[in-house]
Every structure is written in C-alpha cells, then in structure tokens.
Write a protein that holds these residues in place. Sequence first.
Motif, mmCIF file in Angstrom:
data_model
loop_
_atom_site.group_PDB
_atom_site.id
_atom_site.type_symbol
_atom_site.label_atom_id
_atom_site.label_comp_id
_atom_site.label_asym_id
_atom_site.label_seq_id
_atom_site.Cartn_x
_atom_site.Cartn_y
_atom_site.Cartn_z
ATOM 1 N N LEU B 33 -7.777 -0.275 6.588
ATOM 2 C CA LEU B 33 -7.033 -0.575 5.362
ATOM 3 C C LEU B 33 -5.607 -0.020 5.367
ATOM 4 N N GLN B 92 -4.874 3.953 -11.862
ATOM 5 C CA GLN B 92 -4.075 2.887 -12.469
ATOM 6 C C GLN B 92 -2.847 3.447 -13.210
ATOM 7 N N ALA B 144 -10.731 3.551 -0.067
ATOM 8 C CA ALA B 144 -10.529 2.110 0.138
ATOM 9 C C ALA B 144 -9.723 1.500 -1.006
ATOM 10 N N VAL B 145 -10.128 1.792 -2.226
ATOM 11 C CA VAL B 145 -9.422 1.226 -3.382
ATOM 12 C C VAL B 145 -8.001 1.791 -3.447
ATOM 13 N N ASP B 148 -5.853 -0.003 -0.770
ATOM 14 C CA ASP B 148 -5.627 -1.411 -1.128
ATOM 15 C C ASP B 148 -4.581 -1.521 -2.235
ATOM 16 N N ARG B 149 -4.612 -0.571 -3.165
ATOM 17 C CA ARG B 149 -3.630 -0.583 -4.251
ATOM 18 C C ARG B 149 -2.272 -0.066 -3.789
ATOM 19 N N GLU B 152 -0.828 -2.862 -2.011
ATOM 20 C CA GLU B 152 -0.923 -4.100 -2.790
ATOM 21 C C GLU B 152 -1.478 -5.258 -1.955
ATOM 22 N N GLY B 153 -2.488 -4.972 -1.172
ATOM 23 C CA GLY B 153 -3.177 -6.011 -0.410
ATOM 24 C C GLY B 153 -2.508 -6.406 0.898
ATOM 25 N N GLU B 155 -2.108 -4.772 3.477
ATOM 26 C CA GLU B 155 -2.822 -4.250 4.652
ATOM 27 C C GLU B 155 -3.839 -5.262 5.177
ATOM 28 N N LEU B 156 -4.258 -6.208 4.315
ATOM 29 C CA LEU B 156 -5.261 -7.185 4.752
ATOM 30 C C LEU B 156 -4.683 -8.196 5.738
ATOM 31 N N ASP B 157 -3.374 -8.309 5.754
ATOM 32 C CA ASP B 157 -2.725 -9.265 6.654
ATOM 33 C C ASP B 157 -2.130 -8.596 7.890
#
Lengths: 186, 186
Positions: B33, B92, B144-145, B148-149, B152-153, B155-157
Amino acid sequence: MQEFPEVAVLRLGHRPGRDERMTTHVGLTARALGADRAVFPDNAGQSHETVADITDRFGGPFDVELTASPKALIRNWDGRIVHLTMYGERVQDVEGEIRSAHHDDEDPLLVVVGAEKVSFDVYEAADWNVGVTNQPHSEVAGLAVFLDRLFEGRELDREWVDADRRVIPMETGKRVESADADDDGE
Amino acid sequence: MQEFPEVAVLRLGHRPGRDERMTTHVGLTARALGADRAVFPDNAGQSHETVADITDRFGGPFDVELTASPKALIRNWDGRIVHLTMYGERVQDVEGEIRSAHHDDEDPLLVVVGAEKVSFDVYEAADWNVGVTNQPHSEVAGLAVFLDRLFEGRELDREWVDADRRVIPMETGKRVESADADDDGE
C-alpha cells in the motif's frame, strides 16, 4: 451499518492455533469498519469469544457467529457476494459497481475473506472477485480498505450503542470513559 | 512511492512466535500500500525474511530492515511522525494536515505501529497520534486504511519493478505471469 443493507463478513477457513489472531482481527476489523456481522467456521470458537467480548464492552450493534457450513452460507446468500483475493479485479475498478448494488439496489452483501487456498467454486459463486492490489499482503488489510471504500468513510462516524466504555480521541495520551450514562441504547 | 517523500513504517515491539504473522502482515501491507520501507525490531528475523522474499518475487522498490533500537529511529527521525493508536485523534480529522505536511512540505513520514502496550514517550514523540476509529481492532487494518487515505488511492496504481512474476487481475480465476521480459527495472 444501520442506514445500509446488511454487510456480513465470512471468514473462510481457519486453522486453530495458527489462525487465531488473524481470524480475530478479521472479526474486529469487520466490526470497527462498519460491517454488521462476522461469521467464522465453527472451529474458531476462541476468536468468536474475543470478538463477542469486545462487542460487549465497546458496543454494537454487531453480531459474531459460528457456522458448521460456510459453503452453505455462500450458496444460500440472498444478495451479492464479494470475494477478496489478490487474483481479482482491481478494487478501484469495481468498487463503484459494488457500492451501487449495495446502496442503490439495496442488496445485502456477503464479503468472503479466505485464509489459505480458496477453492474454485468460491471464485465462481462470487459476483465480484476483488483485489485490494494484486500483491500478496494481508486479508485483514484488504478487508479494511474494502470496507472503508464501500462506505466512503462514513463508517468512521458511526455511533455505538450498549457500550460499557468509550475511548475519547486525544492528541496525546489515553482517555477511556464509562459509557453507561448516556449512550446505553435500548 | 517514488513521486512522494519517503514513508517508512516502524513496527514497535515484537514477541517472537506470537507476533510473527502480525509483524509479517504489517510489512507486507506497508509494501503493498505504498510505503517505501518497513523497519522491524531485530528479534523479528523471520518476518523480515518473508517480506524480503515477497519483494524479491513480486518487485519493489521496497526495503525491509531490522533495527536494534526502534526508539533511536524515532528519536533521530528527520521528518514527521505518525503513531497509529486507538486512543488518538480521528484519522478523518487529521489526515488532511498529515497529507499536506508530507506532500506539500515534503517531510518524510515515519508511521509507528505498536504491538502490545506502547510507552508514553512514543505518544509524546509523535507529531500525530491517530486513531483509525477509536475501537479496538487490528494494527494491520489501521495501517492499511491510513496509507490508502494518505495516498488517496494512488498507491493502488503504483508500478512494480524487478519482479519475477505479476498477477493479472481476473474476473474469475487466477492468472500469474512471468515478468522477466518487460518490467525488469531500469
């Protein structure tokens, strides 16, 4: 969570001793991040007890159950099924579709989280096989990111009822308050 | 990840035997991640080996290291420090501030993930004590959360270099390809 159709998390496979903590963490993560229910194989009694105990102390609503037949739960599920696997489609590509089935079509969602090797019939039974990355990491991490994305962060604001205690967010240090007075639910 | 200042994940505390899988999952989650490096206490040699082996096979760049003095790493860290704890401020509420320090001010980030009880000096050393919920769940889920935050996502790419193999996302089934030809780094 109350405002959404049910989300249940099924832990598929459990090796007593070896998987105790992972299965417990799957259950606690399901609870903390907005699922309504966790279902464990019936040899995971110790994990079941831990998750039930945390729910007693920190609140719900949340159910944890054992099942003798996880496969029957999948077979008879009246709703949609997501199977989290590193071999699946990319979460960023399918999360919108899943969210729409769950939020708009109001289909209950079963999220299947495998331990070891998952048999092929589970891949076939799933409406979506989903990879939170296509890298080997952790079923707990995958579940956490999936739920946070499914609920778009709204799970972080959920309220807990019937709690004995509540943690108060702090910049530094720890603060735990008794929650018996004002948030005891029905 | 390459486009950002360094993110290192420090696993604080490790009980050999009992914590092997959790520490391994912390490392693998850090890698998958978007973190650049995981640092384990030096009694976590087995987890170190597993994470290094996965990096060899599935690619990097990612480093995993052992340290004799996790506290010294915290003390000497030249950047900002996030300590993930259920007693902390709500993710948050503080993620924007952390992202801005990391992305805009280009401060390297040390993310501290505790095993058992974490001593008070860590709470004090941290720039932010952060709770991914104020509920007891899993340090792997919290990490993990958080990542990912933080990213802002994005890392998935991310792309992986020097991998032996690559998993191809599939609707149903498993597909793993050899990656030696076209994605071997330089």
